[in-house]
Structures are given as structure tokens and as C-alpha cells.
Design a protein around this motif. Structure first.
Motif, PDB file in Angstrom:
ATOM      1  N   PHE A   1      55.602  40.794  88.566  1.00 44.17           N
ATOM      2  CA  PHE A   1      54.947  39.356  89.200  1.00 44.17           C
ATOM      3  C   PHE A   1      55.347  38.517  88.151  1.00 44.17           C
ATOM      4  O   PHE A   1      55.751  38.659  87.244  1.00 44.17           O
ATOM      5  N   THR A   2      55.285  37.268  88.758  1.00 42.66           N
ATOM      6  CA  THR A   2      55.362  35.910  87.911  1.00 42.66           C
ATOM      7  C   THR A   2      54.100  35.412  87.069  1.00 42.66           C
ATOM      8  O   THR A   2      53.099  35.863  87.151  1.00 42.66           O
ATOM      9  N   GLY A   3      54.609  34.640  86.069  1.00 43.96           N
ATOM     10  CA  GLY A   3      53.717  34.199  85.197  1.00 43.96           C
ATOM     11  C   GLY A   3      53.525  35.039  83.975  1.00 43.96           C
ATOM     12  O   GLY A   3      52.285  34.532  83.126  1.00 43.96           O
ATOM     13  N   VAL A   4      54.139  35.900  83.889  1.00 41.81           N
ATOM     14  CA  VAL A   4      53.815  36.926  82.511  1.00 41.81           C
ATOM     15  C   VAL A   4      54.350  36.119  81.062  1.00 41.81           C
ATOM     16  O   VAL A   4      53.560  35.992  80.198  1.00 41.81           O
ATOM     17  N   ASP A   5      55.361  35.238  81.325  1.00 43.79           N
ATOM     18  CA  ASP A   5      55.789  34.623  80.164  1.00 43.79           C
ATOM     19  C   ASP A   5      54.620  33.429  79.739  1.00 43.79           C
ATOM     20  O   ASP A   5      54.332  33.344  78.536  1.00 43.79           O
ATOM     21  N   GLU A   6      54.461  32.767  80.636  1.00 45.32           N
ATOM     22  CA  GLU A   6      53.136  31.786  80.525  1.00 45.32           C
ATOM     23  C   GLU A   6      51.957  32.321  79.924  1.00 45.32           C
ATOM     24  O   GLU A   6      51.264  31.886  79.029  1.00 45.32           O
ATOM     25  N   ALA A   7      51.582  33.743  80.322  1.00 47.81           N
ATOM     26  CA  ALA A   7      50.400  34.333  80.050  1.00 47.81           C
ATOM     27  C   ALA A   7      50.777  34.724  78.410  1.00 47.81           C
ATOM     28  O   ALA A   7      49.652  34.312  77.803  1.00 47.81           O
ATOM     29  N   VAL A   8      51.495  35.267  78.127  1.00 51.10           N
ATOM     30  CA  VAL A   8      51.949  35.671  76.882  1.00 51.10           C
ATOM     31  C   VAL A   8      51.749  34.356  75.970  1.00 51.10           C
ATOM     32  O   VAL A   8      51.288  34.427  74.786  1.00 51.10           O
ATOM     33  N   ALA A   9      52.349  33.132  76.479  1.00 54.13           N
ATOM     34  CA  ALA A   9      52.324  32.049  75.604  1.00 54.13           C
ATOM     35  C   ALA A   9      50.790  31.530  75.664  1.00 54.13           C
ATOM     36  O   ALA A   9      50.467  31.027  74.423  1.00 54.13           O
ATOM     37  N   ARG A  10      49.869  31.482  76.591  1.00 57.54           N
ATOM     38  CA  ARG A  10      48.556  31.200  76.349  1.00 57.54           C
ATOM     39  C   ARG A  10      47.718  32.031  75.534  1.00 57.54           C
ATOM     40  O   ARG A  10      46.932  31.561  74.734  1.00 57.54           O
ATOM     41  N   LEU A  11      48.062  33.415  75.601  1.00 55.47           N
ATOM     42  CA  LEU A  11      47.462  34.305  74.732  1.00 55.47           C
ATOM     43  C   LEU A  11      47.622  33.944  73.247  1.00 55.47           C
ATOM     44  O   LEU A  11      46.927  34.379  72.388  1.00 55.47           O
ATOM     45  N   THR A  12      49.056  33.870  73.134  1.00 52.73           N
ATOM     46  CA  THR A  12      49.496  33.602  71.460  1.00 52.73           C
ATOM     47  C   THR A  12      48.803  32.238  71.068  1.00 52.73           C
ATOM     48  O   THR A  12      48.221  32.240  70.144  1.00 52.73           O
TER      49      THR A  12
ATOM     50  N   LYS B   1      45.821  31.249  72.163  1.00 57.17           N
ATOM     51  CA  LYS B   1      44.434  31.551  71.735  1.00 57.17           C
ATOM     52  C   LYS B   1      44.407  32.260  70.504  1.00 57.17           C
ATOM     53  O   LYS B   1      43.137  32.348  70.131  1.00 57.17           O
ATOM     54  N   GLY B   2      45.374  32.818  69.987  1.00 59.71           N
ATOM     55  CA  GLY B   2      45.289  33.752  68.867  1.00 59.71           C
ATOM     56  C   GLY B   2      45.035  35.253  68.948  1.00 59.71           C
ATOM     57  O   GLY B   2      44.635  35.782  68.237  1.00 59.71           O
ATOM     58  N   TRP B   3      45.165  35.495  70.465  1.00 60.54           N
ATOM     59  CA  TRP B   3      44.976  36.903  70.788  1.00 60.54           C
ATOM     60  C   TRP B   3      45.979  37.737  70.749  1.00 60.54           C
ATOM     61  O   TRP B   3      45.931  38.857  70.823  1.00 60.54           O
ATOM     62  N   LEU B   4      47.365  37.272  70.667  1.00 65.03           N
ATOM     63  CA  LEU B   4      48.604  38.009  70.754  1.00 65.03           C
ATOM     64  C   LEU B   4      49.384  37.370  69.473  1.00 65.03           C
ATOM     65  O   LEU B   4      49.406  36.260  69.296  1.00 65.03           O
ATOM     66  N   ALA B   5      50.067  38.160  68.870  1.00 70.10           N
ATOM     67  CA  ALA B   5      50.811  37.860  67.517  1.00 70.10           C
ATOM     68  C   ALA B   5      51.947  38.955  67.295  1.00 70.10           C
ATOM     69  O   ALA B   5      51.462  40.155  67.282  1.00 70.10           O
ATOM     70  N   ASP B   6      53.383  38.709  67.241  1.00 70.35           N
ATOM     71  CA  ASP B   6      54.117  39.669  67.017  1.00 70.35           C
ATOM     72  C   ASP B   6      54.076  40.761  67.964  1.00 70.35           C
ATOM     73  O   ASP B   6      54.543  41.781  67.722  1.00 70.35           O
ATOM     74  N   GLY B   7      53.993  40.502  69.436  1.00 67.55           N
ATOM     75  CA  GLY B   7      53.810  41.368  70.517  1.00 67.55           C
ATOM     76  C   GLY B   7      52.583  42.035  70.573  1.00 67.55           C
ATOM     77  O   GLY B   7      52.590  43.326  71.393  1.00 67.55           O
ATOM     78  N   GLY B   8      51.622  42.108  69.584  1.00 66.13           N
ATOM     79  CA  GLY B   8      50.436  42.875  69.539  1.00 66.13           C
ATOM     80  C   GLY B   8      49.132  42.286  69.558  1.00 66.13           C
ATOM     81  O   GLY B   8      49.257  40.936  69.473  1.00 66.13           O
ATOM     82  N   LEU B   9      48.015  42.913  69.704  1.00 65.62           N
ATOM     83  CA  LEU B   9      46.891  42.171  69.833  1.00 65.62           C
ATOM     84  C   LEU B   9      46.295  41.932  68.403  1.00 65.62           C
ATOM     85  O   LEU B   9      46.851  42.872  67.250  1.00 65.62           O
ATOM     86  N   THR B  10      45.943  40.676  68.054  1.00 71.28           N
ATOM     87  CA  THR B  10      45.377  40.295  66.723  1.00 71.28           C
ATOM     88  C   THR B  10      43.796  40.799  66.688  1.00 71.28           C
ATOM     89  O   THR B  10      43.370  41.463  67.649  1.00 71.28           O
ATOM     90  N   ASP B  11      42.919  40.623  65.703  1.00 73.04           N
ATOM     91  CA  ASP B  11      41.730  40.980  65.690  1.00 73.04           C
ATOM     92  C   ASP B  11      40.909  40.232  66.819  1.00 73.04           C
ATOM     93  O   ASP B  11      40.282  40.782  67.391  1.00 73.04           O
ATOM     94  N   ALA B  12      41.208  38.933  66.831  1.00 69.19           N
ATOM     95  CA  ALA B  12      40.611  38.160  67.985  1.00 69.19           C
ATOM     96  C   ALA B  12      40.776  38.567  69.101  1.00 69.19           C
ATOM     97  O   ALA B  12      40.047  38.624  70.099  1.00 69.19           O
ATOM     98  N   GLY B  13      42.052  39.185  69.533  1.00 70.67           N
ATOM     99  CA  GLY B  13      42.521  39.715  70.684  1.00 70.67           C
ATOM    100  C   GLY B  13      42.016  41.072  71.065  1.00 70.67           C
ATOM    101  O   GLY B  13      41.535  41.078  72.184  1.00 70.67           O
TER     102      GLY B  13
END
Length: 132
Positions: free
Chosen positions: A48-59, A61-73
Motif C-alpha cells: 500500500f501507499t504511505g509507507v515512506d511517509e509513515a516511516v518519516a513520521r515515526l522517525t 516522533k523518535g519511535w524509529l531510528a536506523d530501521g529499528g524501534l527506539t526505547d520510546a518506540g
């Protein structure tokens, strides 16, 4: 059954999109899908569409970094998982587990038929793959 399956699939998808965002409040459906996939630490095709935008928003928010979850994520995933579970229960009210599994199986087979037809007809567009 006055309308074809495509109508009901599109209608359900629109309802799921809107209702899930209301239920989650701080996260979109697409963000949840990406967050949940990252929590599973697996690469998965997201058709589906919107994946890149979702990754950018999660990044952002501090929930994703370097392709993985952060502690906050991880904390956000745990909190949102409960809301998603409640949402799924509401969606499946009145649907038996056998009916659900049968529906998923039929949709999976229909998808496989169309994937085969698409490849055979030369219209092979790859789905978006996301690695956590």
C-alpha cells in the motif's frame, strides 16, 4: 449480495482507516502497521501507499531510528497494541473465528489468482518492501 466484492473491500478498508485512526488518536493506521512490523524485527512486503511517509513520521516522533524501534518506540508499540486489540475485537463482533479464517483464506486465494494473472500478463509491479 447486491454489490460486488470490490465494493465491500473498498468500503471496509475506508471504514477501517477512519475508525482505527479515531481509536488510536495519536497514530495513523499506516504508522501502526510500520511500527508493528518494526517490533517484529522482520522484513515484510507492505502492498500500500504511505509507507515512506509513515516511516518519516515515526522517525520524527523518535519511535524509529536506523530501521529499528527506539526505547520510546517500544513503549509506544506496547501502549498502542492494547488499543489495536480492543479495536480488532470491536470489528470482529459477531464473526466467528471459523468465518474470519475462511474469509481470509478466500481473499488470499483471490489475491494469488490476480498476482498470477498480473505476472502472466506482464504487469508485474513490485509491492513496497519495508525493512525495520
Amino acid at each position: 449480495m447486491d454489490k460486488p466484492i470490490g465494493h465491500w473491500l473498498k468500503h471496509l478498508d475506508n471504514l477501517l482507516e477512519n475508525a482505527m485512526e479515531q481509536a488510536l488518536q495519536t497514530t495513523t493506521r499506516r504508522e501502526w502497521q510500520v511500527l508493528n512490523l518494526a517490533a517484529q524485527e522482520t522484513t515484510h512486503t507492505m502492498p500500500f501507499t504511505g509507507v515512506d511517509e509513515a516511516v518519516a513520521r515515526l522517525t520524527a516522533k523518535g519511535w524509529l531510528a536506523d530501521g529499528g524501534l527506539t526505547d520510546a518506540g517500544r513503549a509506544a508499540h506496547e501502549e498502542i497494541s492494547g488499543k489495536v486489540g480492543q479495536f480488532r475485537q470491536k470489528v470482529l463482533e459477531g464473526v466467528s473465528s471459523q468465518e474470519y479464517l475462511a474469509t481470509v483464506d478466500v481473499l488470499r486465494r483471490m489475491s494469488a489468482n490476480l498476482d498470477h494473472w498480473r505476472v502472466c500478463s506482464g504487469d508485474d509491479h513490485a509491492a513496497k518492501t519495508v525493512a525495520p
